[in-house]
Scaffold this motif. Structure first.
Motif, PDB file in Angstrom:
ATOM      1  N   ASP B 109     -10.719  -2.116  -9.797  1.00 17.07           N
ATOM      2  CA  ASP B 109      -9.825  -1.346 -10.313  1.00 17.07           C
ATOM      3  C   ASP B 109      -8.465  -1.324  -9.675  1.00 17.07           C
ATOM      4  OD1 ASP B 109      -8.928   0.888 -11.823  1.00 17.07           O
ATOM      5  OD2 ASP B 109      -9.941   2.136 -10.390  1.00 17.07           O
ATOM      6  N   PRO B 110      -7.284  -1.770 -10.466  1.00 15.93           N
ATOM      7  CA  PRO B 110      -6.004  -1.610  -9.880  1.00 15.93           C
ATOM      8  C   PRO B 110      -5.532  -0.257  -9.278  1.00 15.93           C
ATOM      9  CG  PRO B 110      -6.007  -2.816 -11.914  1.00 15.93           C
ATOM     10  CD  PRO B 110      -7.406  -2.124 -11.842  1.00 15.93           C
ATOM     11  N   ALA B 111      -5.909   0.726  -9.928  1.00 12.06           N
ATOM     12  CA  ALA B 111      -5.870   2.066  -8.985  1.00 12.06           C
ATOM     13  C   ALA B 111      -6.298   2.445  -7.764  1.00 12.06           C
ATOM     14  CB  ALA B 111      -6.158   3.136 -10.009  1.00 12.06           C
ATOM     15  N   GLU B 112      -7.688   1.684  -7.683  1.00 15.03           N
ATOM     16  CA  GLU B 112      -8.246   1.869  -6.448  1.00 15.03           C
ATOM     17  C   GLU B 112      -7.557   0.997  -5.392  1.00 15.03           C
ATOM     18  OE1 GLU B 112     -11.451   3.526  -5.283  1.00 15.03           O
ATOM     19  OE2 GLU B 112     -12.815   3.244  -6.960  1.00 15.03           O
ATOM     20  N   LEU B 113      -7.030  -0.087  -5.918  1.00 15.55           N
ATOM     21  CA  LEU B 113      -6.524  -1.106  -5.054  1.00 15.55           C
ATOM     22  C   LEU B 113      -5.286  -0.462  -4.605  1.00 15.55           C
ATOM     23  CD1 LEU B 113      -6.973  -4.533  -6.728  1.00 15.55           C
ATOM     24  CD2 LEU B 113      -7.792  -4.093  -4.678  1.00 15.55           C
ATOM     25  N   ILE B 114      -4.571   0.071  -5.409  1.00 14.09           N
ATOM     26  CA  ILE B 114      -3.163   0.619  -5.134  1.00 14.09           C
ATOM     27  C   ILE B 114      -3.417   1.654  -4.138  1.00 14.09           C
ATOM     28  CG2 ILE B 114      -1.381   2.338  -5.696  1.00 14.09           C
ATOM     29  CD1 ILE B 114      -1.477   0.989  -8.334  1.00 14.09           C
ATOM     30  N   ARG B 115      -4.394   2.602  -3.834  1.00  6.51           N
ATOM     31  CA  ARG B 115      -4.904   3.404  -3.047  1.00  6.51           C
ATOM     32  C   ARG B 115      -4.960   2.732  -1.692  1.00  6.51           C
ATOM     33  NH1 ARG B 115      -9.078   4.308  -0.987  1.00  6.51           N
ATOM     34  NH2 ARG B 115     -10.391   3.803  -2.955  1.00  6.51           N
ATOM     35  N   LEU B 116      -5.798   1.666  -1.685  1.00  8.78           N
ATOM     36  CA  LEU B 116      -6.276   0.783  -0.452  1.00  8.78           C
ATOM     37  C   LEU B 116      -4.977   0.321   0.041  1.00  8.78           C
ATOM     38  CD1 LEU B 116      -8.214  -1.015   1.338  1.00  8.78           C
ATOM     39  CD2 LEU B 116      -8.129  -2.692  -0.479  1.00  8.78           C
ATOM     40  N   PHE B 117      -3.987  -0.316  -0.667  1.00  9.98           N
ATOM     41  CA  PHE B 117      -2.846  -0.850  -0.087  1.00  9.98           C
ATOM     42  C   PHE B 117      -1.642   0.184   0.388  1.00  9.98           C
ATOM     43  CE2 PHE B 117      -4.508  -4.754  -1.670  1.00  9.98           C
ATOM     44  CZ  PHE B 117      -4.017  -5.598  -0.921  1.00  9.98           C
ATOM     45  N   ARG B 118      -2.064   1.567  -0.213  1.00  6.90           N
ATOM     46  CA  ARG B 118      -1.075   2.222   0.268  1.00  6.90           C
ATOM     47  C   ARG B 118      -1.507   3.001   1.594  1.00  6.90           C
ATOM     48  NH1 ARG B 118       2.434   4.219  -3.940  1.00  6.90           N
ATOM     49  NH2 ARG B 118       1.466   4.771  -5.671  1.00  6.90           N
ATOM     50  N   ASP B 119      -2.570   2.868   1.901  1.00  7.43           N
ATOM     51  CA  ASP B 119      -3.238   3.331   3.243  1.00  7.43           C
ATOM     52  C   ASP B 119      -2.802   2.256   4.197  1.00  7.43           C
ATOM     53  OD1 ASP B 119      -4.373   5.452   1.889  1.00  7.43           O
ATOM     54  OD2 ASP B 119      -6.363   4.711   1.982  1.00  7.43           O
ATOM     55  N   GLN B 120      -2.973   0.943   3.941  1.00  5.80           N
ATOM     56  CA  GLN B 120      -2.416  -0.077   4.946  1.00  5.80           C
ATOM     57  C   GLN B 120      -0.914   0.048   5.035  1.00  5.80           C
ATOM     58  OE1 GLN B 120      -4.258  -2.782   6.150  1.00  5.80           O
ATOM     59  NE2 GLN B 120      -6.115  -1.216   5.944  1.00  5.80           N
ATOM     60  N   LEU B 121      -0.377   0.213   4.009  1.00  4.65           N
ATOM     61  CA  LEU B 121       1.043   0.341   4.121  1.00  4.65           C
ATOM     62  C   LEU B 121       1.439   1.387   5.152  1.00  4.65           C
ATOM     63  CD1 LEU B 121       4.040  -0.396   3.378  1.00  4.65           C
ATOM     64  CD2 LEU B 121       3.849   1.242   1.449  1.00  4.65           C
ATOM     65  N   GLU B 122       0.928   2.658   5.391  1.00  5.65           N
ATOM     66  CA  GLU B 122       1.156   3.903   6.050  1.00  5.65           C
ATOM     67  C   GLU B 122       0.887   3.338   7.293  1.00  5.65           C
ATOM     68  OE1 GLU B 122      -0.100   7.832   5.137  1.00  5.65           O
ATOM     69  OE2 GLU B 122       0.122   7.239   2.995  1.00  5.65           O
ATOM     70  N   ALA B 123      -0.299   2.719   7.725  1.00  5.17           N
ATOM     71  CA  ALA B 123      -0.940   2.441   8.905  1.00  5.17           C
ATOM     72  C   ALA B 123       0.309   1.423   9.514  1.00  5.17           C
ATOM     73  CB  ALA B 123      -2.217   1.728   8.610  1.00  5.17           C
ATOM     74  N   HIS B 124       0.832   0.467   8.848  1.00  7.97           N
ATOM     75  CA  HIS B 124       1.699  -0.587   9.184  1.00  7.97           C
ATOM     76  C   HIS B 124       3.147   0.261   9.521  1.00  7.97           C
ATOM     77  CE1 HIS B 124      -0.820  -3.837   9.266  1.00  7.97           C
ATOM     78  NE2 HIS B 124      -1.340  -3.748   8.070  1.00  7.97           N
ATOM     79  N   GLU B 162       4.879  -6.498  11.669  1.00  8.26           N
ATOM     80  CA  GLU B 162       4.658  -5.254  10.966  1.00  8.26           C
ATOM     81  C   GLU B 162       5.478  -5.201   9.434  1.00  8.26           C
ATOM     82  OE1 GLU B 162       2.211  -3.603  11.402  1.00  8.26           O
ATOM     83  OE2 GLU B 162       1.512  -4.166  13.164  1.00  8.26           O
ATOM     84  N   ASN B 163       6.701  -5.742   9.955  1.00  8.98           N
ATOM     85  CA  ASN B 163       7.755  -5.939   8.803  1.00  8.98           C
ATOM     86  C   ASN B 163       7.311  -6.881   7.703  1.00  8.98           C
ATOM     87  OD1 ASN B 163      10.022  -4.030   9.387  1.00  8.98           O
ATOM     88  ND2 ASN B 163      10.547  -5.731  10.974  1.00  8.98           N
ATOM     89  N   HIS B 164       6.655  -7.925   8.193  1.00 11.25           N
ATOM     90  CA  HIS B 164       5.942  -9.000   7.137  1.00 11.25           C
ATOM     91  C   HIS B 164       4.543  -8.032   6.344  1.00 11.25           C
ATOM     92  CE1 HIS B 164       2.484 -11.376   6.026  1.00 11.25           C
ATOM     93  NE2 HIS B 164       1.920 -11.205   7.352  1.00 11.25           N
TER      94      HIS B 164
END
Lengths: 205, 205
Positions: B109-124, B162-164
């Motif tokens: 589900d794209p919405a769940e994926l966005i959540r996953l990648f947002r979390d990753q983004l924040e961590a990085h 991290e920038n990558h």
DNA sequence: CTCAACTATGTCTAATCTGACATAGTTGAG
DNA sequence: CTCAACTATGTCAGATTAGACATAGTTGAG
């Protein structure tokens, strides 16, 4: 319960059914750029996945000596894979040997280090061209629901990663290439171990 | 003969002598960003390194219950480390769970994926700021022969990485955020497994 | 005083993974 | 014909690593 390797296998089988042999070749190139496994790992894992009813197989007389076992996802396997995809990844500790060498690079001969990083640079440039080639023979923006989207997005990540690595190698070579420290080199290399270590704060890591 | 973990320990001890406990804390932060090990791995490895005469130790009554063992490099250990630094690294297969999830992202589900990648983004992004802070309290261009050069060069690599990763997460979120495929989503998710797989060339990986 | 956190060293089981061993038919080059 | 490379499946020993178990004194907060 299912290992990450198990999900890697499910992810490949979700594209289309394959034999264990075909899975192991798929896990070397191009998928092997981000997940690898030998056939000695794949065969037992497939047996586990069958036991867990996440894959099933069909015996087919292949061109080789033995019957091929063509594995495919069960509905249960597909559901498990879908669930896993959006779960946060396990925190796998990074273990990057090049960065470790870099951490200890102050001990080594700059000329030899330049050779090392030039070799790395070339390897990453080669991989980048291979990625760029793949991108050239790929639709521009595949729909999210098609497997091509998975290929496209992983390729994008690979290209970004290689660019980062290339930039870093070039920066290192530049740093090491300055004459200033080549002159100091001999002094530094012959300096005794721990010249005044008890004068140094241990907090400096 | 010496494992990569062994060289990691040698690389830390080359800065200054430490106990096994101090080694294990050093291997969590900030060195743990590129090489991790638990104390359960470090203690046996130190015993091996002592047997190989690459490190030696001195018993010191520490603040704790037991005597501290302060390990330091021997000349032999330093020579081995220097040699290892400029050797080409072992080809360690990449195993990146986020990229594996991305490879299978077309199923989710794209919405769940966005959540996953947002979390990753924040961590990085968090890790990047921590790196930037470290860089701020660091000399601009340390001499190649000083340990500070190792810190500086590894930090540069971390910032670049991290920038990558941040760029890739943002790109993924952008890709997933378009409305076009959100509309297609329901069709795709309910589509049956392998709709016409025998019509598909198996060469498509 | 009590309890948690820290210092400090170690062992052991289980999972993961590599590389070697084992077997065997087919296909194509020379 | 011969030999190498490929297809095809599997096992096993050994290395690496994580996580739990084990022990025990010190330090500081409440």
């Amino acid at each position: 319960m299912t290992s990450t390797l198990g999900y890697a296998i499910l992810a490949i089988l979700a594209r289309h059914p394959r034999s264990g042999y075909e899975l192991s070749t798929a896990m070397s190139r191009p998928l092997g750029y981000f997940w690898t496994a030998r056939h000695s790992q794949i065969h037992p894992e497939l047996q586990r996945l069958v036991a867990a009813r996440q894959v099933s197989f069909e015996q087919v007389p292949g061109p080789g000596p033995q019957d091929k076992k063509i594995y495919s996802l069960t509905d249960e396997g597909l559901a498990a894979l879908r669930q896993w995809v959006v779960e946060p990844p396990q925190i796998r500790p990074e273990r990057d040997e090049m960065v470790l060498k870099t951490y200890a690079a102050w001990l080594a001969d700059p000329a030899e280090l330049i050779r090392l990083f030039r070799d790395q640079l070339e390897a990453h440039e080669r991989r980048l061209s291979s990625y760029e080639e793949q991108r050239a023979s790929m639709p521009e923006a595949p729909a999210h629901g098609s497997p091509a989207f998975g290929n496209y997005a992983t390729l994008w990540c690979g290209i970004s990663y290689e660019n980062h690595r290339i930039a870093w190698c070039r920066w290192m070579i530049g740093q090491l290439g300055t004459d200033r420290d080549l002159l100091e080199k001999n002094d530094q290399l012959s300096a005794s171990l721990y010249p005044s270590w008890d004068a140094v704060k241990p907090s400096e890591s």
